[in-house]
Design an enzyme around this catalytic site. Structure first.
Site, short mmCIF file in Angstrom:
data_model
loop_
_atom_site.label_atom_id
_atom_site.label_comp_id
_atom_site.label_asym_id
_atom_site.label_seq_id
_atom_site.Cartn_x
_atom_site.Cartn_y
_atom_site.Cartn_z
N HIS A 264 -24.74 80.89 114.07
CA HIS A 264 -23.50 80.65 113.27
C HIS A 264 -23.84 80.34 111.93
O HIS A 264 -23.93 79.44 111.26
CB HIS A 264 -22.84 79.27 113.48
CG HIS A 264 -22.18 79.23 115.06
ND1 HIS A 264 -20.84 79.67 115.08
CD2 HIS A 264 -22.70 79.16 116.26
CE1 HIS A 264 -20.50 79.65 116.34
NE2 HIS A 264 -21.50 79.47 116.99
N LYS B 209 -22.00 78.33 108.93
CA LYS B 209 -22.14 76.83 108.92
C LYS B 209 -23.41 76.54 108.50
O LYS B 209 -23.70 75.18 108.33
CB LYS B 209 -21.76 76.29 110.34
CG LYS B 209 -20.43 76.69 110.74
CD LYS B 209 -20.03 76.02 112.23
CE LYS B 209 -18.65 76.10 112.60
NZ LYS B 209 -18.56 77.62 113.19
N GLU C 24 -17.93 74.94 127.23
CA GLU C 24 -18.83 74.55 126.38
C GLU C 24 -18.62 72.63 126.69
O GLU C 24 -18.28 71.98 125.60
CB GLU C 24 -18.98 74.73 125.08
CG GLU C 24 -20.07 73.94 124.11
CD GLU C 24 -20.22 74.66 122.73
OE1 GLU C 24 -21.11 73.95 122.01
OE2 GLU C 24 -19.27 75.21 122.21
N HIS D 162 -26.75 84.90 119.29
CA HIS D 162 -25.70 84.00 118.87
C HIS D 162 -25.91 82.90 118.01
O HIS D 162 -26.88 81.99 118.27
CB HIS D 162 -25.47 83.29 120.48
CG HIS D 162 -24.26 82.37 120.47
ND1 HIS D 162 -23.20 82.57 121.20
CD2 HIS D 162 -23.85 81.44 119.47
CE1 HIS D 162 -22.35 81.56 121.21
NE2 HIS D 162 -22.80 80.79 119.79
N ASP E 225 -28.11 79.36 118.41
CA ASP E 225 -26.86 78.76 118.09
C ASP E 225 -26.89 78.12 116.60
O ASP E 225 -27.10 78.85 115.64
CB ASP E 225 -26.39 77.64 119.17
CG ASP E 225 -25.10 77.44 119.35
OD1 ASP E 225 -24.18 77.84 118.59
OD2 ASP E 225 -24.65 76.51 120.18
N ASN E 226 -26.42 76.85 116.49
CA ASN E 226 -26.39 76.15 115.04
C ASN E 226 -27.49 75.78 114.85
O ASN E 226 -28.57 75.47 115.52
CB ASN E 226 -25.35 75.08 115.36
CG ASN E 226 -23.89 75.48 115.65
OD1 ASN E 226 -23.70 75.89 116.70
ND2 ASN E 226 -23.05 75.42 114.67
N HIS F 20 -17.01 82.01 123.36
CA HIS F 20 -17.36 80.68 123.59
C HIS F 20 -16.58 80.18 124.75
O HIS F 20 -15.36 80.23 124.62
CB HIS F 20 -17.33 79.69 122.37
CG HIS F 20 -17.98 80.07 121.15
ND1 HIS F 20 -17.94 81.01 120.56
CD2 HIS F 20 -19.16 79.02 120.52
CE1 HIS F 20 -18.99 80.94 119.45
NE2 HIS F 20 -19.68 79.62 119.68
#
Length: 455
Positions: free
Chosen positions: A96, A99, A247, A94, A344-345, A244
């Protein structure tokens, strides 16, 4: 490494005395009844591995009485790891990437979720060039590869013209990196998008492009209709779903429960993955059990992203400690529901830190989630379990005749692995050391619009 390791050029050798979590080694081990293991809480076995032709040819558990076979292989070089730890290469399920690495030009001043969305939207409006997206995404992949990752799944903004551009960039990267990393893409939209003709078109494109249907499902009166439509589109096209959900820290947010109930109601046969699921941790024990029972029945896997959520959440009470960032990982694991931790990010308005490093994800998850010993079962959350969910045969564990893709760490025990930086790890691909380093941040300076002084 505490001392350099020398490997023969032909790639045929024995790795001796490697510490590996037994649950990540696929061999039958029958230890003597009186066999005593030091530090049983560490959950590590001692193994010898034979490597040849880029694959693992043999695995011997020390203490089984088969070690004498090594003596007969006098012509095969031996590399003694002296109990250094080995883990299978990481699988980051997972992320991104589209971004990533924009924090330097688009920071999130207040650190809130709303602030992250606003900052990301402004950045997307001002930086629509494919080259910008390509170079940042590739920067993230180079970090992943250097740290020892073999596969990455990324959520990609998919609405409108920008979505088309992002997917074109991703497809180029997937082809360019095919011999080094397995890449999977997930369509990232708000789930009300699937109620529109554009949503059906997106589902068709995912079928054509080998993508996964996904997005963000927010609690509300329309979410059931949105999810039902999403499942129908995916079922008709034999597509997997990666969402998602929940959250937040709002106990009233029970989208995970709704996802499971709808999947069971319509008899969905594809794979379902739900990320975050944070509100589950603030709900009543009865609600948690009801949801986990349905999740188990619907064969849903859960991905926890504690690094990003720990940073974003709890901002409504900054003057005092507040709950944030983690789901019911112990209950999920105990119920036999597939559990994954992921990056994640990275270095964007949602999370200004991170380096696409599976070890950092595991290390921080152990601390945040109070993942107590034995640690071996938790290691599977960053390699074996996500590899299975992503359909990666031959990855995520160590077994005979699988590619020799693994990471050798200076640490001998988990207490060492989780205490000291492992930046001098040795990443092995097809049985050979790679010696790749993460790319320098300076490479992105011109792309970010920074001058020579970095201002």
């Amino acid at each position: 490494m505490s001392s350099p390791l020398a490997f023969p050029s032909d790639g045929h050798y024995w790795l001796k005395n490697a510490h590996i979590p037994p649950n990540l080694v696929k061999i039958q081990v029958n230890f003597p009844e009186n066999c005593q293991f030091p530090r049983p809480w560490e959950d590590l076995g001692l193994y010898h591995l034979e490597i040849a032709d880029g694959k693992i040819k043999n695995i011997i558990a020390v203490g089984q009485g088969e070690e004498s076979d090594l003596v007969t292989h006098d012509d095969v070089p031996r590399v003694d790891l002296s109990k250094r730890m080995i883990l299978p290469c990481f699988v980051d399920m997972h992320t991104h990437l589209d971004k990533g690495h924009i924090w330097g030009r688009s920071p999130n001043g207040d650190g809130t979720f709303a602030g992250a969305i606003a900052s990301t939207q402004r950045d997307a409006a001002n930086h629509q060039q494919p080259e910008d997206v390509y170079r940042r995404m590739e920067f993230g992949l180079r970090c992943s590869y250097a740290h020892g990752t073999v596969a990455v799944r990324t959520h990609l903004e998919s609405a409108g013209q920008r979505g088309q551009m992002v997917w074109e960039v991703f497809r180029q990267l997937r082809q360019t990196w095919a011999d080094r990393l397995t890449l999977q893409g997930v369509a990232m939209v708000i789930t009300d998008y699937y109620l529109t003709p554009e949503g059906e078109k997106l589902a068709d494109q995912m079928t054509e492009w080998g993508g996964i249907l996904g997005g963000v499902a927010y609690a509300g009166p329309q979410v059931e209709a949105q999810l039902t439509r999403l499942f129908s589109l995916a079922q008709a096209r034999n597509l997997a779903i990666d969402l998602h959900v929940d959250e937040n820290g709002d106990r009233r947010s029970r989208v995970l429960h709704q996802v499971a109930a709808i999947a069971l109601k319509i008899g969905f046969t594809g794979q379902i993955v739900c990320g975050h699921c944070c509100s589950l941790d603030v709900q009543s024990p009865q609600q948690v059990q009801q949801t986990l029972d349905l999740v188990k029945q619907a064969n849903i896997a859960i991905i926890s992203l504690p690094l990003c959520n720990l940073y974003l959440q709890g901002r409504d009470r900054p003057q005092e400690p507040a709950w944030r960032g983690i789901t019911k990982v112990h209950g999920i694991q105990a119920q036999g529901i597939p559990l994954v931790f992921a990056s994640d990010n990275c270095r964007d308005p949602f999370f200004p830190f991170g380096d696409h490093d599976g070890l950092e994800v595991l290390n921080q998850s152990v601390r945040i989630g109070q993942l107590d010993p034995p640690y071996g079962r938790w290691c599977a959350t960053v390699n074996h379990t996500p590899a299975q969910l992503m359909g990666l045969a031959g990855h995520g564990c160590l077994a005979v005749d699988v590619p020799a893709d693994f990471v050798i760490f200076p640490a001998r025990y988990f207490s060492e692995l989780f205490s000291r930086s492992q930046g001098d790890r040795l990443v092995m691909r097809r049985g050979k050391p790679t010696h790749h380093r993460p790319p320098e941040y300076q490479e992105l300076d011109n792309l970010m619009g920074f001058g020579a002084m970095g201002s």
